[in-house]
Write a protein that holds these residues in place. Structure first.
Motif, mmCIF file in Angstrom:
data_model
loop_
_atom_site.group_PDB
_atom_site.id
_atom_site.type_symbol
_atom_site.label_atom_id
_atom_site.label_comp_id
_atom_site.label_asym_id
_atom_site.label_seq_id
_atom_site.Cartn_x
_atom_site.Cartn_y
_atom_site.Cartn_z
ATOM 1 N N PHE A 191 0.893 -1.187 0.109
ATOM 2 C CA PHE A 191 0.125 0.040 -0.247
ATOM 3 C C PHE A 191 0.815 1.170 0.004
ATOM 4 C CE2 PHE A 191 -3.426 -2.831 1.623
ATOM 5 C CZ PHE A 191 -4.187 -2.765 0.734
ATOM 6 N N GLY A 192 2.079 1.372 0.881
ATOM 7 C CA GLY A 192 2.833 2.526 0.589
ATOM 8 C C GLY A 192 3.379 2.694 -0.651
ATOM 9 N N CYS A 207 2.732 5.740 -3.218
ATOM 10 C CA CYS A 207 3.634 6.523 -3.968
ATOM 11 C C CYS A 207 3.653 6.557 -5.564
ATOM 12 C CB CYS A 207 5.125 5.925 -3.956
ATOM 13 S SG CYS A 207 5.995 6.167 -2.270
ATOM 14 N N VAL A 208 2.945 5.315 -6.283
ATOM 15 C CA VAL A 208 2.896 5.191 -7.547
ATOM 16 C C VAL A 208 1.642 6.304 -7.967
ATOM 17 C CG1 VAL A 208 1.784 3.758 -9.531
ATOM 18 C CG2 VAL A 208 3.710 3.050 -8.084
ATOM 19 N N ILE A 257 9.309 15.438 -8.590
ATOM 20 C CA ILE A 257 8.545 14.836 -7.582
ATOM 21 C C ILE A 257 8.277 13.221 -7.959
ATOM 22 C CG2 ILE A 257 6.326 14.955 -6.331
ATOM 23 C CD1 ILE A 257 6.992 17.918 -6.384
ATOM 24 N N GLY A 258 7.619 13.159 -9.289
ATOM 25 C CA GLY A 258 7.143 11.945 -9.822
ATOM 26 C C GLY A 258 8.216 11.021 -9.725
ATOM 27 N N ALA A 284 8.702 7.678 -7.699
ATOM 28 C CA ALA A 284 8.888 6.271 -8.328
ATOM 29 C C ALA A 284 9.958 5.335 -7.759
ATOM 30 C CB ALA A 284 9.135 6.334 -9.773
ATOM 31 N N PHE A 285 11.209 6.160 -7.724
ATOM 32 C CA PHE A 285 12.444 5.581 -6.989
ATOM 33 C C PHE A 285 12.010 5.080 -5.551
ATOM 34 C CE2 PHE A 285 15.554 7.781 -9.789
ATOM 35 C CZ PHE A 285 15.963 6.551 -10.294
#
Length: 193
Positions: A91-92, A96-97, A120-121, A125-126
């Motif tokens: 879920f974390g 983020c996605v 920021i995106g 993703a990282f």
């Protein structure tokens, strides 16, 4: 441009047929089938819209595709890489996605500076990949690294102005990321019928 989108939709539908044959009693195949069906349908819609010269944002349709398929793909990769990992980590990663996609969409429509939102995106993703790389099996590092590298092409295309090059770029990266990941999981997953 419309032809590229139609060809991409055909690739997704061919892949859908491949995974549907293996989807009974197999969660990975069902997830792959869903991803291919959503992507194929939306790419077909984009191709038809371009050919019929309907004034619609291709990037908006792509984001609709990604808001549906990327969480499914992350879930599939998460299940594949971490068979016994806690679902809270998933879920974390999904948050983020969704944040990554939201930042990209807001940047596309000029709500805030596209460059900043793109960064920021990328950071979100990282973080998603950092969460997923914890405790993965050594033999899965190649898969993990390949997916990460593929996903790094999305920001490159994101910063390009809308043209035939962005259409081709997103089509290639989408096919490689979605079909390629699904095929690798299929190959490595022993439960396919």
């Amino acid at each position: 441009m419309g032809l590229v989108l139609l060809i991409t939709s055909v690739v997704f539908y061919i892949s859908l047929g491949f995974f549907l044959k293996r989807s009974r009693n197999n969660l990975h195949a069902q997830l792959s089938s869903t991803t291919m069906a959503v992507a194929g349908t939306l790419y077909l819609g984009m191709g038809i819209a371009v050919i019929q010269e309907i004034d619609i944002s291709l990037r908006l349709i792509r984001y609709l595709d990604w808001f549906i398929t990327v969480p499914i793909m992350v879930y599939q990769m998460f299940l594949f890489l971490h068979e016994r990992k806690k679902i809270s980590n998933y879920f974390g990663a999904i948050l983020c996605v969704v944040g990554m996609l939201t930042a990209g969409l807001l940047g596309e429509y000029g709500v805030w500076n596209k460059t900043y939102l793109g960064v920021i995106g990328i950071l979100l993703a990282f973080y998603t990949f950092i969460v997923m790389c914890n405790d993965i099996k050594k033999e899965d590092y190649k898969f993990f690294t390949t997916v990460l590298i593929l996903w790094l092409f999305y920001p490159i295309v994101y910063y390009m102005p809308e043209s035939i090059y962005t259409v081709v770029g997103y089509s290639i990266v989408d096919v490689l990321a979605k079909v390629g990941s699904s095929l690798y999981v299929k190959k490595k997953n022993k439960t396919y019928v």
